[in-house]
Design a protein around this motif. Structure first.
Motif, PDB file in Angstrom:
ATOM      1  N   ILE A  65       1.063  -1.119   0.247  1.00 26.00           N
ATOM      2  CA  ILE A  65       0.378   0.389  -0.094  1.00 26.00           C
ATOM      3  C   ILE A  65       0.596   1.158   0.646  1.00 26.00           C
ATOM      4  CG2 ILE A  65      -2.015   1.081   1.347  1.00 26.00           C
ATOM      5  CD1 ILE A  65      -2.917  -1.242   0.082  1.00 26.00           C
ATOM      6  N   VAL A  66       0.755   2.689  -0.915  1.00 30.91           N
ATOM      7  CA  VAL A  66       1.477   3.245  -1.049  1.00 30.91           C
ATOM      8  C   VAL A  66       0.406   4.238  -0.966  1.00 30.91           C
ATOM      9  CG1 VAL A  66       2.701   4.693  -2.268  1.00 30.91           C
ATOM     10  CG2 VAL A  66       3.296   2.634  -2.606  1.00 30.91           C
ATOM     11  N   VAL A  67       0.450   5.620   0.166  1.00 34.15           N
ATOM     12  CA  VAL A  67       0.268   6.034  -0.216  1.00 34.15           C
ATOM     13  C   VAL A  67       1.154   7.823   0.058  1.00 34.15           C
ATOM     14  CG1 VAL A  67      -1.322   7.787   2.066  1.00 34.15           C
ATOM     15  CG2 VAL A  67      -1.122   5.550   2.094  1.00 34.15           C
ATOM     16  N   ASP A  68       0.427   8.142  -1.046  1.00 28.05           N
ATOM     17  CA  ASP A  68       1.725   9.495  -1.891  1.00 28.05           C
ATOM     18  C   ASP A  68       1.005  10.718  -1.810  1.00 28.05           C
ATOM     19  OD1 ASP A  68       3.910   9.792  -4.439  1.00 28.05           O
ATOM     20  OD2 ASP A  68       1.821  11.380  -5.047  1.00 28.05           O
ATOM     21  N   SER A  69       1.710  11.065  -1.434  1.00 34.49           N
ATOM     22  CA  SER A  69       1.118  12.899  -0.854  1.00 34.49           C
ATOM     23  C   SER A  69       1.163  13.965  -1.907  1.00 34.49           C
ATOM     24  CB  SER A  69       2.184  13.118   0.298  1.00 34.49           C
ATOM     25  OG  SER A  69       2.589  13.115   0.815  1.00 34.49           O
ATOM     26  N   GLY A  70       1.033  13.629  -3.341  1.00 34.81           N
ATOM     27  CA  GLY A  70       1.182  14.235  -4.326  1.00 34.81           C
ATOM     28  C   GLY A  70       2.289  14.495  -5.557  1.00 34.81           C
ATOM     29  N   SER A  71       2.798  13.730  -5.435  1.00 31.75           N
ATOM     30  CA  SER A  71       4.522  13.531  -6.085  1.00 31.75           C
ATOM     31  C   SER A  71       4.208  14.263  -7.798  1.00 31.75           C
ATOM     32  CB  SER A  71       5.186  12.357  -5.768  1.00 31.75           C
ATOM     33  OG  SER A  71       5.108  12.039  -4.458  1.00 31.75           O
ATOM     34  N   THR A  72       5.155  15.106  -8.077  1.00 31.35           N
ATOM     35  CA  THR A  72       5.251  15.462  -9.341  1.00 31.35           C
ATOM     36  C   THR A  72       6.203  14.573 -10.566  1.00 31.35           C
ATOM     37  OG1 THR A  72       6.731  17.108  -8.443  1.00 31.35           O
ATOM     38  CG2 THR A  72       3.711  17.325  -8.574  1.00 31.35           C
ATOM     39  N   ASP A  73       6.916  13.769  -9.577  1.00 29.62           N
ATOM     40  CA  ASP A  73       7.633  13.103 -10.565  1.00 29.62           C
ATOM     41  C   ASP A  73       7.086  11.780 -10.549  1.00 29.62           C
ATOM     42  OD1 ASP A  73       7.483  11.022  -8.285  1.00 29.62           O
ATOM     43  OD2 ASP A  73      10.007  12.199  -7.254  1.00 29.62           O
ATOM     44  N   CYS A 127       5.781   2.802  -8.670  1.00 29.40           N
ATOM     45  CA  CYS A 127       5.279   1.957  -8.093  1.00 29.40           C
ATOM     46  C   CYS A 127       3.709   0.861  -8.234  1.00 29.40           C
ATOM     47  CB  CYS A 127       4.467   2.848  -6.882  1.00 29.40           C
ATOM     48  SG  CYS A 127       5.200   3.631  -5.589  1.00 29.40           S
ATOM     49  N   SER A 128       3.014   1.873  -9.517  1.00 30.51           N
ATOM     50  CA  SER A 128       1.936   1.096 -10.554  1.00 30.51           C
ATOM     51  C   SER A 128       2.828   0.183 -11.380  1.00 30.51           C
ATOM     52  CB  SER A 128       1.055   1.960 -11.266  1.00 30.51           C
ATOM     53  OG  SER A 128       0.711   3.483 -10.791  1.00 30.51           O
ATOM     54  N   ARG A 129       3.927   0.426 -11.343  1.00 29.23           N
ATOM     55  CA  ARG A 129       4.975  -1.139 -11.720  1.00 29.23           C
ATOM     56  C   ARG A 129       4.692  -2.539 -11.390  1.00 29.23           C
ATOM     57  NH1 ARG A 129       7.879   3.023 -14.806  1.00 29.23           N
ATOM     58  NH2 ARG A 129       9.851   2.302 -13.512  1.00 29.23           N
ATOM     59  N   TYR A 130       5.550  -1.332 -10.109  1.00 25.68           N
ATOM     60  CA  TYR A 130       5.156  -3.226  -9.507  1.00 25.68           C
ATOM     61  C   TYR A 130       4.214  -3.288  -8.419  1.00 25.68           C
ATOM     62  CZ  TYR A 130      10.369  -2.167  -9.040  1.00 25.68           C
ATOM     63  OH  TYR A 130      11.763  -2.176  -8.519  1.00 25.68           O
ATOM     64  N   GLY A 131       2.897  -2.816  -8.987  1.00 27.84           N
ATOM     65  CA  GLY A 131       2.136  -3.618  -9.105  1.00 27.84           C
ATOM     66  C   GLY A 131       0.970  -3.221  -6.740  1.00 27.84           C
ATOM     67  N   CYS A 132       1.801  -1.890  -6.768  1.00 31.24           N
ATOM     68  CA  CYS A 132       0.803  -1.327  -5.903  1.00 31.24           C
ATOM     69  C   CYS A 132      -0.368  -0.611  -5.417  1.00 31.24           C
ATOM     70  CB  CYS A 132       1.934  -0.423  -5.347  1.00 31.24           C
ATOM     71  SG  CYS A 132       3.833  -0.699  -5.025  1.00 31.24           S
ATOM     72  N   ARG A 133      -0.801  -0.932  -4.671  1.00 34.41           N
ATOM     73  CA  ARG A 133      -2.525  -0.608  -4.456  1.00 34.41           C
ATOM     74  C   ARG A 133      -2.058   1.482  -4.069  1.00 34.41           C
ATOM     75  NH1 ARG A 133      -6.001  -3.411  -0.474  1.00 34.41           N
ATOM     76  NH2 ARG A 133      -6.738  -1.211  -0.881  1.00 34.41           N
ATOM     77  N   ILE A 134      -2.205   1.885  -4.609  1.00 38.64           N
ATOM     78  CA  ILE A 134      -1.738   3.892  -4.327  1.00 38.64           C
ATOM     79  C   ILE A 134      -3.181   4.373  -3.740  1.00 38.64           C
ATOM     80  CG2 ILE A 134      -0.670   5.973  -5.634  1.00 38.64           C
ATOM     81  CD1 ILE A 134       0.835   3.563  -7.351  1.00 38.64           C
ATOM     82  N   SER A 135      -2.821   5.089  -2.676  1.00 37.89           N
ATOM     83  CA  SER A 135      -4.327   6.447  -2.407  1.00 37.89           C
ATOM     84  C   SER A 135      -3.161   7.327  -2.738  1.00 37.89           C
ATOM     85  CB  SER A 135      -4.097   5.781  -1.180  1.00 37.89           C
ATOM     86  OG  SER A 135      -5.657   6.965  -0.825  1.00 37.89           O
ATOM     87  N   VAL A 136      -3.907   7.644  -3.114  1.00 38.10           N
ATOM     88  CA  VAL A 136      -3.314   9.090  -3.189  1.00 38.10           C
ATOM     89  C   VAL A 136      -4.191  10.524  -1.680  1.00 38.10           C
ATOM     90  CG1 VAL A 136      -2.791  12.219  -4.096  1.00 38.10           C
ATOM     91  CG2 VAL A 136      -2.497   9.775  -5.848  1.00 38.10           C
TER      92      VAL A 136
END
Length: 253
Positions: A32-40, A46-55
């Motif tokens: 589970i990746v919680v991203d704080s609004g990355s611009t890079d 993370c998507s390529r590694y199959g992570c579940r991402i929540s912004v």
């Protein structure tokens, strides 16, 4: 085999998160990746590694970590940062737990911190034990903005795992200084919210106390130039935090 959920907080970590995710291969059954609004490219990686991402907008470290935990589906949660990597020995320890079963509700692990690629074993930076693997039914993160921690009942005793979390704090002194600035601003708000008065000399005194603790008490003197720089930044961190907190208190009067 028992399953583990891994949680990662991320913000513009395209240069380091790949190594973090690689170290979780075969260890985490979901990430589970919680991203704080990355611009890079952090989210793409993370998507390529199959992570579940929540912004989610950053709302303090404790709240962010607890939110990440709330998204997990497995009983045991491994919390790791985007600039951290599991050492081979720690990977083996966790794999053994998954195969043999978890005998404890909470596990601690030593963290080896790196300053510009240099492993620091003094300055209070090692073993720097952290609670990072826990049964979420019995332990969770507190909601502190800074200096967050996993909390659990007094009767629970953490078991120490073999191996280290390798924490690559910065690539340059300027990068570390930027982190210090950010954390000092958050700490200032926490200090200003307390009833305690912050006197004129408080920033300097707390800064000197932090310097002496890092350089003398925690052996920063044995780290040479790196130890002096870390100790100086410890002084600066407290000076900034207490100075900013004092200004906030004065403005609210």
């Amino acid at each position: 085999m028992k399953k583990i959920s891994a949680t990662i907080l991320a913000f513009n970590e395209e240069k380091r998160i790949g190594a973090c995710l690689e170290s979780l291969r075969g260890i985490a059954d979901e990430i589970i990746v919680v991203d704080s609004g990355s611009t890079d490219r952090t989210v793409d990686i993370c998507s390529r590694y199959g992570c579940r991402i929540s912004v989610r907008k950053f709302d303090g470290f404790g709240a962010q970590r607890q939110y990440a935990t709330s998204l997990t589906t497995h009983q045991y949660v491994l919390s790791i940062d985007a600039d951290e990597v599991l050492s081979p020995a720690l990977q083996e320890s966790i794999l053994r737990l998954k195969e043999e079963g978890f005998s404890h509700r909470v596990y601690s692990v030593a963290r080896l911190n790196f300053y510009c690629g240099f492993p620091v074993r003094h300055c209070g930076w090692y073993p720097d034990r952290q609670i990072r693997l826990f049964d979420k039914r019995y332990a969770n993160w507190n909601l502190r903005d800074v200096s967050e921690a996993v909390i659990f009942r007094d009767s629970v005793r953490p078991a120490l795992l073999d191996g280290d979390i390798l924490h690559y704090r910065c690539d340059t002194p300027q990068q570390y200084e930027a982190v210090i600035n950010s954390h000092a601003k958050m700490k200032a708000k926490v200090l200003a919210a307390k009833d305690e008065e912050i006197g004129f000399l408080s920033p300097f005194l707390h800064g000197m106390k932090a310097f002496l603790k890092t350089f003398v008490n925690c052996g920063g003197i044995f780290e040479g130039k790196v130890g002096r720089e870390i100790s100086r930044q410890s002084y600066r961190a407290e000076l900034l935090a207490y100075t900013a907190a004092r200004k906030i208190k004065k403005s609210s009067c």
